[in-house]
Structures are given as C-alpha cells and as structure tokens.
Design a protein around this motif. Sequence first.
Motif, mmCIF file in Angstrom:
data_model
loop_
_atom_site.group_PDB
_atom_site.id
_atom_site.type_symbol
_atom_site.label_atom_id
_atom_site.label_comp_id
_atom_site.label_asym_id
_atom_site.label_seq_id
_atom_site.Cartn_x
_atom_site.Cartn_y
_atom_site.Cartn_z
ATOM 1 N N VAL A 172 43.653 31.927 48.522
ATOM 2 C CA VAL A 172 43.191 31.177 47.351
ATOM 3 C C VAL A 172 42.781 32.203 46.299
ATOM 4 C CG1 VAL A 172 41.528 29.533 46.432
ATOM 5 C CG2 VAL A 172 42.336 29.279 48.772
ATOM 6 N N VAL A 173 43.348 32.092 45.126
ATOM 7 C CA VAL A 173 43.043 33.012 44.036
ATOM 8 C C VAL A 173 42.543 32.171 42.871
ATOM 9 C CG1 VAL A 173 44.155 34.449 42.313
ATOM 10 C CG2 VAL A 173 44.645 34.828 44.703
ATOM 11 N N ARG A 174 41.395 32.571 42.316
ATOM 12 C CA ARG A 174 40.843 31.774 41.226
ATOM 13 C C ARG A 174 40.453 32.673 40.060
ATOM 14 N NH1 ARG A 174 35.852 28.532 42.989
ATOM 15 N NH2 ARG A 174 34.765 30.322 42.129
ATOM 16 N N ASN A 175 41.026 32.420 38.921
ATOM 17 C CA ASN A 175 40.718 33.144 37.671
ATOM 18 C C ASN A 175 40.761 34.662 37.857
ATOM 19 O OD1 ASN A 175 40.218 30.614 36.632
ATOM 20 N ND2 ASN A 175 38.024 30.733 37.034
ATOM 21 N N LEU A 176 41.752 35.108 38.568
ATOM 22 C CA LEU A 176 41.789 36.526 38.938
ATOM 23 C C LEU A 176 42.365 37.380 37.806
ATOM 24 C CD1 LEU A 176 42.046 38.049 42.134
ATOM 25 C CD2 LEU A 176 44.153 38.481 40.955
ATOM 26 N N LEU A 178 44.748 34.569 36.785
ATOM 27 C CA LEU A 178 45.679 33.903 37.708
ATOM 28 C C LEU A 178 44.910 32.963 38.624
ATOM 29 C CD1 LEU A 178 47.965 36.769 39.031
ATOM 30 C CD2 LEU A 178 48.349 35.246 37.125
ATOM 31 N N SER A 179 45.466 31.794 38.889
ATOM 32 C CA SER A 179 44.901 30.883 39.879
ATOM 33 C C SER A 179 46.046 30.262 40.651
ATOM 34 C CB SER A 179 44.098 29.767 39.210
ATOM 35 O OG SER A 179 42.997 30.318 38.525
ATOM 36 N N PHE A 180 46.025 30.411 41.965
ATOM 37 C CA PHE A 180 47.017 29.722 42.793
ATOM 38 C C PHE A 180 46.551 29.737 44.241
ATOM 39 C CE2 PHE A 180 48.916 33.408 44.846
ATOM 40 C CZ PHE A 180 48.685 34.438 43.956
ATOM 41 N N LEU A 211 56.081 35.883 37.415
ATOM 42 C CA LEU A 211 55.020 36.433 36.567
ATOM 43 C C LEU A 211 55.642 36.943 35.267
ATOM 44 C CD1 LEU A 211 52.864 38.587 39.003
ATOM 45 C CD2 LEU A 211 52.417 36.277 38.250
ATOM 46 N N ARG A 212 54.868 36.824 34.207
ATOM 47 C CA ARG A 212 55.277 37.452 32.951
ATOM 48 C C ARG A 212 54.019 37.905 32.237
ATOM 49 N NH1 ARG A 212 60.020 37.795 30.228
ATOM 50 N NH2 ARG A 212 61.006 36.448 31.753
ATOM 51 N N ALA A 213 53.980 39.186 31.945
ATOM 52 C CA ALA A 213 52.831 39.787 31.258
ATOM 53 C C ALA A 213 51.509 39.431 31.936
ATOM 54 C CB ALA A 213 52.814 39.359 29.795
ATOM 55 N N GLY A 214 51.499 39.471 33.265
ATOM 56 C CA GLY A 214 50.256 39.265 33.993
ATOM 57 C C GLY A 214 49.853 37.817 34.155
#
Lengths: 228, 314
Positions: free
Chosen positions: B55-59, B76-78, B265-268
């Motif tokens: 789980v990734v939140r506002n990374l 990133l959030s996914f 991904l594009r530009a982070g």
Amino acid sequence: MRRPVVSQPIGVREQEAVRSSIGSRHSGHRSVGRLSASLRGALQALYVYRMRSFMTASGSFFGTVVATVAMIGIASVQALSNESRSIRLVILLCGCCAVLALLVGSFLCTRSMLAGVSERASEMSMRRGVGARGSDIGYQVMMEVLLLSGLGTAVGLVPGLLVGAGMIVLLQLTPVVNPVLILGVCCGSLIAAASGGIYPALRAARMEPWKRGVRASAGSNSLSDPWR
Amino acid sequence: MTEHETRPPSAQDAGNSQGTPSSWNATGQSVPIEEQETCGMALLPLQNTKSPAIVVRNLSKVFQHRSARIPALRDLSFQVQRGEFVVLTGPAGTGKSVLLRVLGCLTQPSHGDYWLAAKTMSRMSAAELADIRNQHIGFVFEEPTLLPGVSALDNVALPLLYAGFARVEQERRAQTLLQFVGLETRTRQRPAQLSTWQQHRVALARALVNNPFLLLADEPVGRLDRRGRLEILAFLQALQQRGLTIVLATREAELACYATRQITLRAGRIEHDAPVPTRRIAINELASAGFTGSDNGDGSQRETLSIRIQEEFL
C-alpha cells in the motif's frame, strides 16, 4: 541473540504458507551470529582478493620488521648501563623509528583497504542488498584488517629478530632481547593497523544497497591493479 | 547526489494501529514473535492474509543535488494485492527504478507512507530495512552481480548467512534453489566459470532463497536473448501462480502483456494503471517457438529453466 528465522524446509508447497504470513514467522534460533557472518565474508574476501590482502598484510609486515629491530637496539643499548647523552639520544632515535614505522604500516593498511573498498563496491553493495546491515560490512572490513595485520606482524617478527641479531653481532653489543618490548611491537602493530582500518570500515558500512552503477557482472572476475 | 530525507508527518504514523512498527523494539532489534504477542502489540494486520501486499499513499521522493531539488516521484498512491504480477513501464527517467528502490526498502521515501504486508516501512531505520530485505524481499537486476571467486552455492546462500542459518541448512536450501533453476550440477562452479545465462539463474535463485514475500525485478531480461527472456518470464509467471507478488520495472512496454497489471509512470506520476486485458503465457510461446527441449535449434545444447518448472514444480 537476534530475530527468529524461518526454519522449515523450502519445499514448494510450504512456501506459500510462510509467504502468506509475513510477520508471523515460526520461532527458530539464530545459530550463526552476526560476527561469524562477517568473519565468513572476510575469509571469502581474503581468498578472492589475494593480491589486495597481500598489500594490506605487507604494511604491517614492514612496520613490524623495522620496529622489532629498533626495539632490539633499544634493549641492547640500555644494557650498556651507560647513562651518557649519546646513549639516550640513540634510544630516542630508535623509539622514533619504531613509532614512525608502525605509523607508515598503518597508513599502508588504510591505503590498501580504501582502494579495496572502492574496488569491491559492487560486492559490498550486493551484500547490503541481500540483507547485511551496514555494521556487518564494517565488521567484515575490520576483521579483514585485523587478520591480515596479525599475519603480517607474525611473519614480520622473524626477519625483524634476525636483522636485530645481525646488528648486535656487527656492533659487538651484548645480545639482550626484552620480551616486553617485542610484545609491545606486536600490540602496537595490531593497534596501528586496526586504527588504520577504521576509516575504510566506515566507508564500507555506508555503502548504499544495490547501488546503481556498481552492480556489475561478476563474470570477468578480474583482480584489478592493486597499485592503483 | 544526496538524498533529501524528510520524515512523513508523525501524525500519520503515530498511533496508527495498522502501521506502527510494533515488531521492532527501541534498540532496533526485532522482538521474537512470542514476546510480541505477550506484549499485546498490534500483530493482527500482519497475519491477515487478505491485507494488500503493498500500500503506497501520497508517496514522494525528492533528490537534492546542491541547491537543486529533483523530484523523482510525485504523490503516488496505489495498492498491490498479494499474488499480483505488476509491470511498471514508462520512458527512461520517469522514476520506475526509484519507485522500485522504495518498494524494496533500499531507500526511504521523502514524503508519504509505504506499507508492506500492512507493516509500515516509512519510519524504519537502515538496519531494520536491511532485515526486511533479508527476510521478505528478493531482487533481480539486469546484471547478476555475484560474488567473484565464490561458488554458485555460496552465492545463493549469501542471504541465509545474514539471516543466521547454520552452514548445513544454508547449503541444503541453496542446493534446493539451484535445483529449482536447473543448475544442480554446477553448484561448485564460480561465476567466472558460468555463462551469463547461468549467472542470471544463480541470481534468481539467490533472490528466492530467503523465501521472499515480494520479488522485485529491474529490467531482469534486458540483456537476454528471446529464449532467455521467455524462460525468465515463464519462470516469473509460474512463481506468481504459486502466490508470489512480483513487481517488474522495464522500459519495454510489450513485457506488460505477461503481467496481470500495468502501471505506466510519467514524470514521477502514475499516468495509467489498469489490469492487462489479454495476458500472454510465456510458456506457450516458448513451446510454439520450438524452444521446448535442451536443443538450441542450431545443434548446441542449453539447460532449460521453464520446462523444469512446468514438469516438476507446478
């Protein structure tokens, strides 16, 4: 001492059960300590990088030879029981020579290990990547230095004593070997090498895991020029 | 380039029953699981097999180079479920490898949170991250990066050395894994005596020897020929069928058809995130291309990887 480890066989069926329960590992016991893991790494490296190891050991070797000769000189001159100024000057000079030799030996160890650390960046970075802590790598480098300087010191004592004996015969002095001074040379040589190893060990411990740019194919197995 | 490290806001982590690093004590050493249970610490999320693998939140990840701030990942959030095979694609320099480094606990994010199996990684020390890598994460890279002058068996056993296994157990497991990748006859050979293809398989065995929960691959097939690529992809698909979560970063968008999900991904930032509609099965392609036996097609022989998996392990 440390965390429990998964200790079941790695059978295909069992893997899923373990994998599905990260964090709920079966308690095992840590049969190999951190230090012995570092020691194993050090012994592997001593064998693989033989030329580099030889360079590091030779630092302690030369330091020990010179310091042993100087100490034999000091012991023999002291035995003259002549408190003249020139005798005291000779003792002072011999002492300075011994200290300087050990310092140069220490510098050679540092130099050789630093080159070794950058040469082996790929190895250290890989070890960090597969789970070695920074301290594991640092201890490994310190153990390499201590093992090599111990070897260099032990081997260096022999020519040191022989040259010292030859000097006594040539100068027609009374042969006196002070075991305390010889022991001091051994300890001094080890301490000098260990202090010389601290900086390379810190550098190695700070290695980034799986660092980009240093991950390389190990296929070439090249031992680069240690004089670099 | 030095990393600009800032901690995520403590309010997000502190007291978070799902994410507090409860299995680590103040001295940075892990506590045996029995002790944790008696301490009544929050272990339930870890044992809940339904929790997502990642789980990734506002990374975000920002690199600081002198006075310049270079954002590599932006907000990133996914989530990745257990057993998913995710391919990260995108042009060079879009942050695929940086994201993989964060997911692999090689570095800490500048902002945001990351949970691996419901355990937060964002506040762990370097030594704790090393233990996590050691026990739960396998890495495969474009280069095999093996220890020179050390046998294939010792190379595979390296993660087990740092996990504290006895020598006999290390050798037994490494032997099993080398058999798994079809190299059981080459255990005593050094990397220099192995071909590139064999070195790749030793690296794959090393990534799997710690029985990982997550396998991360950064361009794992970049240097291989078509057959090698298909065999590695078939191997990964077989591992995924057995429940391993896999994240693969690559510039080659066509590799995404072998996965179950593609994140571009594009530009982070995440540009596109969707399941793969029509999935290709690498082992079928191997068969249809005629790469079925140990025959290379030109009279030369090679050991096979995927065929072995199909016959013995599936």
